[in-house]
Design a protein around this motif. Structure first.
Motif, mmCIF file in Angstrom:
data_model
loop_
_atom_site.group_PDB
_atom_site.id
_atom_site.type_symbol
_atom_site.label_atom_id
_atom_site.label_comp_id
_atom_site.label_asym_id
_atom_site.label_seq_id
_atom_site.Cartn_x
_atom_site.Cartn_y
_atom_site.Cartn_z
ATOM 1 N N UNK A 1 0.821 -1.201 0.000
ATOM 2 C CA UNK A 1 0.000 0.000 0.000
ATOM 3 C C UNK A 1 0.858 1.255 0.000
ATOM 4 N N UNK A 2 2.085 1.125 0.483
ATOM 5 C CA UNK A 2 3.017 2.255 0.507
ATOM 6 C C UNK A 2 4.322 1.795 -0.138
ATOM 7 N N UNK A 3 4.408 1.852 -1.461
ATOM 8 C CA UNK A 3 5.573 1.283 -2.150
ATOM 9 C C UNK A 3 6.881 2.022 -1.899
ATOM 10 N N UNK A 4 6.821 3.237 -1.393
ATOM 11 C CA UNK A 4 8.062 3.978 -1.153
ATOM 12 C C UNK A 4 8.746 3.530 0.140
ATOM 13 N N UNK A 5 8.060 2.795 0.978
ATOM 14 C CA UNK A 5 8.661 2.328 2.227
ATOM 15 C C UNK A 5 9.482 1.064 1.986
ATOM 16 N N UNK A 6 10.637 0.994 2.615
ATOM 17 C CA UNK A 6 11.478 -0.186 2.540
ATOM 18 C C UNK A 6 12.393 -0.249 1.342
ATOM 19 N N UNK A 7 12.504 0.796 0.594
ATOM 20 C CA UNK A 7 13.357 0.772 -0.586
ATOM 21 C C UNK A 7 14.801 1.187 -0.293
ATOM 22 N N UNK A 8 15.032 1.836 0.819
ATOM 23 C CA UNK A 8 16.385 2.266 1.147
ATOM 24 C C UNK A 8 16.657 2.027 2.639
#
Length: 63
Positions: free
Chosen positions: A51-58
């Motif tokens: 639901x929040x694709x920007x989380x966990x990418x870095x």
């Protein structure tokens, strides 16, 4: 031990063996069906969309 008693005992052993084999075949068929259903479920299931694709990418590292 007479022949009749020996024959009855052998017959009873044969019946017990056939019943055990029948139960084992039923259990194997059930396990095979469950495995096929599980495999089909895994193939049809899609990966969940975040639901929040920007989380966990870095990852922030401080050293």
């Amino acid at each position: 031990m007479d022949i009749a008693a020996l024959s009855m005992m052998l017959s009873q052993t044969n019946v017990n063996q056939q019943a055990s084999l029948s139960v084992m075949k039923m259990a194997m068929n059930t396990a095979e069906q469950n495995g096929q259903a599980m495999q089909e479920l895994m193939q049809t299931t899609q990966t969940p969309v975040s639901l929040e694709p920007h989380l966990g990418n870095s990852v922030d590292l401080k050293g």
